[in-house]
Enzyme design. Structure first.
Site, PDB file in Angstrom:
ATOM      1  N   ILE A 135       0.840  -1.207   0.000  1.00 24.19           N
ATOM      2  CA  ILE A 135       0.000   0.000   0.000  1.00 24.19           C
ATOM      3  C   ILE A 135       0.874   1.256   0.000  1.00 24.19           C
ATOM      4  CG2 ILE A 135      -1.793   1.285   1.245  1.00 24.19           C
ATOM      5  CD1 ILE A 135      -2.831  -1.458   2.263  1.00 24.19           C
TER       6      ILE A 135
ATOM      7  N   HIS B 100     -13.340   2.322   8.853  1.00 19.44           N
ATOM      8  CA  HIS B 100     -12.565   1.186   8.348  1.00 19.44           C
ATOM      9  C   HIS B 100     -13.086   0.690   6.992  1.00 19.44           C
ATOM     10  CE1 HIS B 100      -9.760  -2.240   9.818  1.00 19.44           C
ATOM     11  NE2 HIS B 100      -9.653  -2.059   8.509  1.00 19.44           N
ATOM     12  N   ILE B 101     -13.038   1.591   6.015  1.00 18.26           N
ATOM     13  CA  ILE B 101     -13.551   1.248   4.673  1.00 18.26           C
ATOM     14  C   ILE B 101     -12.443   1.212   3.623  1.00 18.26           C
ATOM     15  CG2 ILE B 101     -15.896   2.129   5.052  1.00 18.26           C
ATOM     16  CD1 ILE B 101     -14.852   4.704   3.449  1.00 18.26           C
ATOM     17  N   GLY B 102     -11.181   1.155   4.102  1.00 16.23           N
ATOM     18  CA  GLY B 102     -10.057   1.223   3.157  1.00 16.23           C
ATOM     19  C   GLY B 102     -10.168   0.260   1.983  1.00 16.23           C
ATOM     20  N   ALA B 103     -10.565  -0.974   2.280  1.00 11.94           N
ATOM     21  CA  ALA B 103     -10.604  -1.993   1.222  1.00 11.94           C
ATOM     22  C   ALA B 103     -11.992  -2.108   0.593  1.00 11.94           C
ATOM     23  CB  ALA B 103     -10.208  -3.341   1.812  1.00 11.94           C
TER      24      ALA B 103
ATOM     25  N   GLU C  59     -11.938  -0.605  17.876  1.00 17.00           N
ATOM     26  CA  GLU C  59     -12.992  -0.975  16.925  1.00 17.00           C
ATOM     27  C   GLU C  59     -13.754  -2.188  17.438  1.00 17.00           C
ATOM     28  OE1 GLU C  59     -11.811  -1.359  12.829  1.00 17.00           O
ATOM     29  OE2 GLU C  59     -10.403   0.281  13.010  1.00 17.00           O
TER      30      GLU C  59
ATOM     31  N   THR D  97      -4.562   4.626   7.817  1.00 17.73           N
ATOM     32  CA  THR D  97      -5.499   3.668   7.199  1.00 17.73           C
ATOM     33  C   THR D  97      -4.971   2.253   7.397  1.00 17.73           C
ATOM     34  OG1 THR D  97      -4.348   3.822   5.086  1.00 17.73           O
ATOM     35  CG2 THR D  97      -6.257   5.267   5.375  1.00 17.73           C
TER      36      THR D  97
ATOM     37  N   ARG E 164      -3.814   0.127  10.819  1.00 17.09           N
ATOM     38  CA  ARG E 164      -4.487  -0.597  11.901  1.00 17.09           C
ATOM     39  C   ARG E 164      -4.612   0.337  13.085  1.00 17.09           C
ATOM     40  NH1 ARG E 164      -6.581  -3.653   9.159  1.00 17.09           N
ATOM     41  NH2 ARG E 164      -6.285  -5.881   8.864  1.00 17.09           N
TER      42      ARG E 164
ATOM     43  N   ASP F 293      -9.026   6.021   9.349  1.00 19.78           N
ATOM     44  CA  ASP F 293      -9.949   4.980   8.872  1.00 19.78           C
ATOM     45  C   ASP F 293      -9.998   3.830   9.876  1.00 19.78           C
ATOM     46  OD1 ASP F 293     -11.635   3.732   6.847  1.00 19.78           O
ATOM     47  OD2 ASP F 293      -9.971   2.360   6.453  1.00 19.78           O
TER      48      ASP F 293
ATOM     49  N   ASP G  16      10.865   2.374   6.086  1.00 20.60           N
ATOM     50  CA  ASP G  16      10.423   0.988   6.288  1.00 20.60           C
ATOM     51  C   ASP G  16      11.522   0.270   7.062  1.00 20.60           C
ATOM     52  OD1 ASP G  16       8.256  -1.053   4.677  1.00 20.60           O
ATOM     53  OD2 ASP G  16      10.006  -1.997   5.621  1.00 20.60           O
TER      54      ASP G  16
END
Ligand code: NAD
Length: 319
Positions: free
Chosen positions: A158, A293-296, A275, A244, A246, A270, A177
Site C-alpha cells: 500500500i 474502516h472502509i479502506g478496502a 474498533e 489507514t 491498523r 480509517d 520501512d
C-alpha cells in the site's frame, strides 16, 4: 463436486469463475454457532471468510473435511493460521487486491484535510444557509498538496501504491520501512507510457521531521503505538497525519493532544484503537477526517478479492 462455503460473501466474478471450473459455491451466511454443524452436514471442503467469521482451533478440529481456508483481504487475525497449517490445511488470502483502494482513501482524507472538507461537511448542513460568509472565511486558508512532502511509513504494497499517486500529484515522497531499503515505483499512464522511480527509504526520524503529511502503512505487530507523543513531537508544526493501516499504530490520546495544542493541524483516520466502538472523543474531534474502516471496501477491490481467491482455489485443487 468440491463444495465451497463463502461465509462472509464473495464477489459475483469469484462465484462465476469457481462455478465455471466445476466448484459449487454457497454464499449464504451461517451464524458462528451453527457453522461447525453446517460444514459437516454439507461436507464443505473450502471455507472462505472475510473478517466476521472466526476460524479457531475448535472449528478446525471439528471439521476434518476442510482442506482450504481462505481470507478475502489481508489480516488473518480471525483465523488460527499456524494451527490450520499444522493440520495440513492450506490457508490463502489476497494481500494485494485492496492496495489501490486503500491508497485512494489516503488521498480522499488528504484532500479533505487540506481544504477542511471534514469540517465543512459537518457545518454546512447546520448553518450553511445562515452563516455562509462566516463558513467561507473559516475555510479560506486551505493549502495545495502539490509541491508538499508526503512521508510514507511502511513501504510495502500500500505504501508504494500511495507513492505512485503522490508522485502523480506533484508531491515529494519520503519513505521509511524497517525492512525495505529501496523500491522501484512504476507509474503507468493512460497512453501506455510508463516511468520508473527508485525510492530509497530513510530513517523514521528523518521522515517525521521533513514531511508535511505522514501516512501510515504498517502491520500492527506490537502493543506499543509506533507513533506516540515523542514521534509526533518530531513532526513539523501544522503537519497532518493519516492512518489507514491498523488502530493502535498511532496513540489516539497523543494525537488528540497534538491537535488540541495545534502541533498538528489535522488527521485522517480509517482505523481506530477500539474498533468497533471507537472513542467518542475521536469521533467528535473537529480536526479529524473520519471513515469507519472502509479502506478496502470498494466494488473493484471486492471483485479482485473474489477472483484472486477463486484462482488460488482452482490452482490448489488442479495440483
Ligand atoms: P505490506 O506487508 O505489504 O507492507 C507493510 C510494510 O511495513 C512492510 O514493507 C514492512 O517491512 C513494514 N514494516 C513492518 N513493521 C514496521 C515498522 N515497525 N516500522 C517500519 N516499517 C515496518 O502490507 P500492506 O498490504 O501494505 O498493508 C499495510 C497495512 O494496511 C496493514 O496494517 C494492513 O492491515 C492495512 N490494511 C488496511 C485496510 C483498511 O481497510 N484500512 C485494508 C488493507 C490493509
Amino acid at each position: 463436486m468440491i463444495k465451497i462455503l463463502a461465509n462472509d460473501g464473495i464477489s459475483k466474478l469469484g462465484i462465476k469463475t469457481l462455478e465455471e471450473n466445476g466448484f459449487y459455491v454457497s454464499s449464504n451466511h451461517i451464524e458462528q454457532e451453527k457453522l461447525i454443524e453446517n460444514i459437516n452436514i454439507e461436507k464443505y471442503k473450502v471455507l472462505l471468510v472475510r473478517s466476521a467469521t472466526k476460524v479457531r482451533k475448535e472449528l478446525i478440529d471439528s471439521c476434518p473435511e476442510i482442506k482450504v481456508i481462505g481470507r478475502g483481504g489481508v489480516g488473518m487475525d480471525n483465523i488460527d493460521v499456524d494451527y490450520a497449517l499444522s493440520k495440513g490445511i492450506k490457508v490463502i488470502n489476497t494481500p494485494a487486491a485492496s492496495s489501490n483502494s486503500v491508497a485512494e482513501l489516503v488521498f480522499a482524507h488528504l484532500f479533505s484535510m487540506v481544504r477542511y472538507l471534514y469540517h465543512s461537511n459537518r457545518h454546512m448542513p447546520l448553518t450553511g444557509d445562515s452563516e455562509f460568509k462566516e463558513l467561507k472565511k473559516s475555510y479560506a486558508k486551505g493549502i495545495e498538496i502539490s509541491g508538499k512532502t508526503l512521508g510514507i511509513i511502511g513501504f510495502g504494497r500500500i505504501g508504494q501504491e500511495v507513492a505512485k499517486k503522490a508522485i502523480g500529484l506533484g508531491m515529494n515522497v519520503l519513505a521509511h520501512d524497517k525492512f525495505v531499503k529501496e523500491a522501484e515505483i512504476n507509474i503507468n499512464f493512460f497512453n501506455k507510457d510508463n516511468i520508473s522511480f527508485k525510492v530509497f527509504t530513510k530513517d523514521l526520524e528523518f521522515v517525521l521531521k521533513n514531511s508535511d503529511f505522514i501516512t501510515l502503512h504498517l502491520p500492527k505487530l506490537e502493543e506499543k503505538a509506533i507513533i506516540g507523543a515523542e514521534e509526533i513531537g518530531l513532526m513539523k508544526t501544522g503537519a497532518g497525519i493519516i492512518n489507514t493501516s491498523r488502530g493502535g499504530i498511532i496513540d489516539e490520546t497523543a494525537l488528540m493532544f497534538a491537535l488540541d495544542k495545534h502541533k498538528l493541524a489535522y488527521a485522517g483516520l480509517d482505523v481506530f484503537e477500539n474498533e468497533p466502538n471507537p472513542s467518542i472523543h475521536i469521533c467528535m474531534h473537529n480536526a479529524i477526517s473520519l471513515t469507519p474502516h472502509i479502506g478496502a471496501a470498494t466494488l473493484e477491490a471486492q471483485e479482485r478479492i473474489g477472483l484472486e481467491l477463486a484462482q488460488q482455489i482452482i490452482t490448489h485443487f488442479n495440483d
